[in-house]
Enzyme design. Structure first.
Site, PDB file in Angstrom:
ATOM      1  N   LYS A 179       0.851  -1.196   0.000  1.00 46.40           N
ATOM      2  CA  LYS A 179       0.000   0.000   0.000  1.00 46.40           C
ATOM      3  C   LYS A 179       0.887   1.246   0.000  1.00 46.40           C
ATOM      4  O   LYS A 179       1.522   1.559   0.991  1.00 46.40           O
ATOM      5  CB  LYS A 179      -0.916   0.046   1.228  1.00 46.40           C
ATOM      6  CG  LYS A 179      -1.990   1.118   1.033  1.00 46.40           C
ATOM      7  CD  LYS A 179      -2.588   1.627   2.312  1.00 46.40           C
ATOM      8  CE  LYS A 179      -1.750   2.645   3.015  1.00 46.40           C
ATOM      9  NZ  LYS A 179      -1.559   3.922   2.307  1.00 46.40           N
ATOM     10  N   ALA A 235       1.395   6.555  13.627  1.00 44.06           N
ATOM     11  CA  ALA A 235       0.748   5.448  12.904  1.00 44.06           C
ATOM     12  C   ALA A 235       1.363   4.118  13.319  1.00 44.06           C
ATOM     13  O   ALA A 235       0.658   3.110  13.464  1.00 44.06           O
ATOM     14  CB  ALA A 235       0.882   5.660  11.400  1.00 44.06           C
ATOM     15  N   GLU A 253       9.526   0.929  10.935  1.00 40.70           N
ATOM     16  CA  GLU A 253      10.578   1.944  10.729  1.00 40.70           C
ATOM     17  C   GLU A 253       9.888   3.287  10.874  1.00 40.70           C
ATOM     18  O   GLU A 253       9.088   3.669  10.018  1.00 40.70           O
ATOM     19  CB  GLU A 253      11.174   1.816   9.323  1.00 40.70           C
ATOM     20  CG  GLU A 253      11.781   0.481   9.007  1.00 40.70           C
ATOM     21  CD  GLU A 253      13.110   0.252   9.688  1.00 40.70           C
ATOM     22  OE1 GLU A 253      13.566   1.120  10.461  1.00 40.70           O
ATOM     23  OE2 GLU A 253      13.690  -0.811   9.460  1.00 40.70           O
ATOM     24  N   CYS A 289      13.845  10.521   7.287  1.00 45.43           N
ATOM     25  CA  CYS A 289      13.697  10.105   8.691  1.00 45.43           C
ATOM     26  C   CYS A 289      14.977  10.152   9.518  1.00 45.43           C
ATOM     27  O   CYS A 289      14.941  10.420  10.701  1.00 45.43           O
ATOM     28  CB  CYS A 289      13.135   8.689   8.707  1.00 45.43           C
ATOM     29  SG  CYS A 289      14.130   7.570   7.696  1.00 45.43           S
ATOM     30  N   GLU A 388       9.834  15.662  15.403  1.00 42.05           N
ATOM     31  CA  GLU A 388      10.302  15.572  14.028  1.00 42.05           C
ATOM     32  C   GLU A 388       9.586  16.630  13.183  1.00 42.05           C
ATOM     33  O   GLU A 388       8.361  16.631  13.112  1.00 42.05           O
ATOM     34  CB  GLU A 388       9.979  14.167  13.507  1.00 42.05           C
ATOM     35  CG  GLU A 388      10.541  13.895  12.151  1.00 42.05           C
ATOM     36  CD  GLU A 388      10.207  12.485  11.683  1.00 42.05           C
ATOM     37  OE1 GLU A 388       9.032  12.073  11.805  1.00 42.05           O
ATOM     38  OE2 GLU A 388      11.114  11.809  11.186  1.00 42.05           O
TER      39      GLU A 388
HETATM   40  P1  NAD Z   1       2.315   8.301   7.927  1.00 44.27           P
HETATM   41  O1  NAD Z   1       2.544   7.469   9.115  1.00 44.27           O
HETATM   42  O2  NAD Z   1       1.274   9.330   7.981  1.00 44.27           O
HETATM   43  O3  NAD Z   1       1.971   7.386   6.677  1.00 44.27           O
HETATM   44  C1  NAD Z   1       2.819   6.323   6.263  1.00 44.27           C
HETATM   45  C2  NAD Z   1       1.988   5.285   5.552  1.00 44.27           C
HETATM   46  O4  NAD Z   1       1.131   4.651   6.492  1.00 44.27           O
HETATM   47  C3  NAD Z   1       1.060   5.825   4.477  1.00 44.27           C
HETATM   48  O5  NAD Z   1       0.990   4.873   3.444  1.00 44.27           O
HETATM   49  C4  NAD Z   1      -0.259   5.962   5.197  1.00 44.27           C
HETATM   50  O6  NAD Z   1      -1.360   5.931   4.331  1.00 44.27           O
HETATM   51  C5  NAD Z   1      -0.228   4.759   6.106  1.00 44.27           C
HETATM   52  N1  NAD Z   1      -0.970   4.875   7.358  1.00 44.27           N
HETATM   53  C6  NAD Z   1      -1.192   5.970   8.112  1.00 44.27           C
HETATM   54  N2  NAD Z   1      -1.869   5.652   9.226  1.00 44.27           N
HETATM   55  C7  NAD Z   1      -2.069   4.315   9.188  1.00 44.27           C
HETATM   56  C8  NAD Z   1      -2.695   3.381  10.056  1.00 44.27           C
HETATM   57  N3  NAD Z   1      -3.254   3.753  11.198  1.00 44.27           N
HETATM   58  N4  NAD Z   1      -2.710   2.082   9.706  1.00 44.27           N
HETATM   59  C9  NAD Z   1      -2.130   1.669   8.562  1.00 44.27           C
HETATM   60  N5  NAD Z   1      -1.535   2.511   7.686  1.00 44.27           N
HETATM   61  C10 NAD Z   1      -1.495   3.815   7.997  1.00 44.27           C
HETATM   62  O7  NAD Z   1       3.741   8.917   7.573  1.00 44.27           O
HETATM   63  P2  NAD Z   1       4.130   9.858   6.343  1.00 44.27           P
HETATM   64  O8  NAD Z   1       3.788  11.251   6.694  1.00 44.27           O
HETATM   65  O9  NAD Z   1       3.629   9.289   5.066  1.00 44.27           O
HETATM   66  O10 NAD Z   1       5.697   9.632   6.328  1.00 44.27           O
HETATM   67  C11 NAD Z   1       6.567  10.384   7.084  1.00 44.27           C
HETATM   68  C12 NAD Z   1       7.000   9.613   8.316  1.00 44.27           C
HETATM   69  O11 NAD Z   1       7.674   8.414   7.956  1.00 44.27           O
HETATM   70  C13 NAD Z   1       7.981  10.392   9.142  1.00 44.27           C
HETATM   71  O12 NAD Z   1       7.656  10.303  10.497  1.00 44.27           O
HETATM   72  C14 NAD Z   1       9.291   9.688   8.867  1.00 44.27           C
HETATM   73  O13 NAD Z   1      10.268   9.839   9.845  1.00 44.27           O
HETATM   74  C15 NAD Z   1       8.865   8.291   8.708  1.00 44.27           C
HETATM   75  N6  NAD Z   1       9.895   7.564   7.971  1.00 44.27           N
HETATM   76  C16 NAD Z   1      10.631   6.614   8.632  1.00 44.27           C
HETATM   77  C17 NAD Z   1      11.624   5.949   7.963  1.00 44.27           C
HETATM   78  C18 NAD Z   1      12.450   4.898   8.644  1.00 44.27           C
HETATM   79  O14 NAD Z   1      13.051   4.090   7.953  1.00 44.27           O
HETATM   80  N7  NAD Z   1      12.482   4.834   9.944  1.00 44.27           N
HETATM   81  C19 NAD Z   1      11.868   6.212   6.638  1.00 44.27           C
HETATM   82  C20 NAD Z   1      11.112   7.198   6.012  1.00 44.27           C
HETATM   83  C21 NAD Z   1      10.108   7.849   6.696  1.00 44.27           C
END
Ligand code: NAD
Length: 481
Positions: A179, A235, A253, A289, A388
């Site tokens: 997804k 999330a 992650e 991230c 963040e």
């Molecule tokens: P997000 O958590 O809003 O969304 C990430 C994904 O999860 C999207 O596909 C979203 O639709 C889905 N999602 C959201 N809530 C959900 C739920 N309750 N159940 C299932 N799926 C859900 O994050 P974002 O804004 O898209 O991405 C940015 C975040 O990702 C930042 O916090 C960043 O640090 C983190 N990130 C972490 C890494 C790592 O490797 N640790 C790498 C890149 C980004």
């Protein structure tokens, strides 16, 4: 020309979605609509999981293939992606604002490297071994593919972060329902085309564009065996809760707020190390991230470092993400820019000193731009040092000595990345060892596909990349022969 898709990639075919609901995608640099794809509902996710399940359960299918055969299919996908690398980079860049020069290396190139790494790994992996049974006879230990993987990716590195999951899952013999994030779905369609043209069998990879509800439904789906998630900590906590109740294996992650520790002996020559410092602190407009967005500066050289970092940040070319000279593009969406601007306002309100940036670049009249911003005199307990921001915003925090620097670096809920800047290699390693984090660089930060990547504390659970990254996709079975 808008990229309009009205089908879903499920079971190796283009199928009609269950509803007419659409996700509209905008260009981060111009705000214009650049495409649309179906917005998956539960029935579509059911169909994708059923396709992945059917392929996985086929007794002579993918999961039973010799690793060599799986590796060859993965290599064919790597080739297909390689031939689409420029278009992939362009699509990602338009959607999330990643500068095209960076998107070519990362979103165009990195997933190919990751696929090849895992294809090679599967060929040499110890899937079954025999040992003497301690009470007599023989014991066989097998590592079997876990089953159907629900993989959820964020928008900041949509292809790279998806590849961390699908490449390891395929190497293990699993099937996948991916997804993507609604902000970045057009690249997922190019990926689907590559899968279709490759030797990956139907049903191994299925793609369900959708939002949070779709993600939550996939995570809790009764026919999913494992969840792999990259995204926000908020999330991640919800997903962990669901998986906890279901006793479903999950890797997470999550976010970060890492430290870039400048030691007092560091030669801060930005003409020489600017590119490395940029990669460690600001790459992808700060929408990364692992970035060291808390810059720790020794009091003995504080003013010099503040001036140097501010001068460097304000020298970075800001512009349309598709312009090859751009190093700082826009935020991925209007809402995200509002969030970043909210943090900048909070920084000032909480007493940090704004040294450069803080506003919108005047020459960019469209799109979601924020100026590269540097705050000095930041209190490590303040909001901008603890949360963040995910934008081009650096916070410089003074420290007295090495122990103080390490204490500040570790005073964070997160622990994902970080860097140490020094001319003394041994000192750099000694400091790196004392920082509580999943990954850290010395005078650079560059993830290695052959080594574990992930976080501690609120930055997540589990590791991707490297040889151990196959294990979360495998179930260990012992046979007393
Ligand atoms: P997000 O958590 O809003 O969304 C990430 C994904 O999860 C999207 O596909 C979203 O639709 C889905 N999602 C959201 N809530 C959900 C739920 N309750 N159940 C299932 N799926 C859900 O994050 P974002 O804004 O898209 O991405 C940015 C975040 O990702 C930042 O916090 C960043 O640090 C983190 N990130 C972490 C890494 C790592 O490797 N640790 C790498 C890149 C980004």
């Amino acid at each position: 020309m808008a990229l309009t898709y009205d089908k879903l990639f499920i079971g190796g075919q283009w199928v009609a979605p269950s509803t007419s609901a659409k996700i509209e995608v905008t260009s981060a640099s111009t705000g214009e609509i650049i495409g649309s794809v179906p917005d998956c509902k539960n029935a579509d996710i059911d169909a994708a999981v059923a396709a992945a399940r059917k392929t996985f359960d086929d007794p002579t299918g993918w999961s039973s293939w010799e690793p060599k055969r799986r590796a060859a299919a993965m290599e064919s996908l790597a080739k297909q992606l390689e031939s689409r690398a420029d278009e992939m980079a362009k699509r990602v860049s338009m959607q999330n604002g990643m500068p095209i020069s960076i998107a070519k290396q990362l979103e165009g190139g990195f997933p190919v490297v990751v696929l090849r790494y895992f294809a090679k790994l599967t060929e040499s992996f110890d899937f079954e071994s025999e040992r003497p049974h301690l009470l007599g006879g023989t014991t066989i230990v097998r590592k079997e593919p876990l089953g159907v993987v629900g993989a959820i990716a964020p928008w900041n590195y949509p292809q790279t972060l998806a590849s961390f999951k699908h490449a390891a899952a395929m190497a293990a013999g699993c099937t996948i329902v991916l997804k993507p994030s609604p902000e970045t779905v057009l690249d997922a369609y190019l990926f689907a085309e590559a899968v279709m043209e490759s030797d990956i069998p139907a049903g191994v990879i299925n793609i369900v564009p959708g939002g949070r509800e779709a993600g939550a439904y996939l995570v809790s789906h009764p026919k999913v065996d494992k969840v792999a998630f990259t995204g926000s900590t908020a999330a991640g906590r919800l997903i962990a809760e669901t998986c906890g109740k279901l006793l479903r294996p999950v890797t997470l992650e999550l976010g970060g707020k890492s430290a870039a520790i400048i030691l007092d002996d560091a030669k801060l020559d930005f003409a020489k190390m600017g590119q490395d410092f940029f990669a460690a602190t600001l790459v992808n407009n700060g929408q990364t991230c692992y970035l060291g967005t808390r810059v720790l500066a020794p009091r003995s050289r504080y003013k010099e470092i503040v001036d140097a970092v501010a001068g460097f940040a304000s020298s970075l070319p800001v512009g349309d993400s598709l312009d090859p000279t751009t190093l700082i593009g826009p935020m991925a969406s209007r809402t995200h820019r509002e969030r970043v601007e909210g943090y900048i306002a909070k920084g000032t309100a909480e007493g940090a000193r704004l040294v450069v940036g803080g506003g919108r670049p005047s020459k960019m009249t469209h799109g979601w731009f924020v100026e590269p911003t540097v705050f000095a005199d930041v209190d490590n307990q303040s909001t901008i040092a603890q949360q963040e921001i995910f934008g081009p915003v650096l916070s410089i925090i003074p420290y007295t000595d090495e122990n103080d620097a390490i204490r500040i670096a570790n005073e964070s809920d997160f622990g994902l990345g970080g860097s140490v800047w020094t001319d003394d290699a041994a000192r750099g390693r000694a400091v790196a060892r004392r920082v509580r984090t999943g990954t850290i660089g010395i005078n650079r930060y560059m993830p290695d596909p052959g080594a574990p990547f992930g976080g501690v504390k609120a930055s997540g659970i589990g590791r991707e990349l490297g040889p151990d990254a196959m294990n979360p996709y495998l179930a260990v079975k012992t046979i007393y022969a």
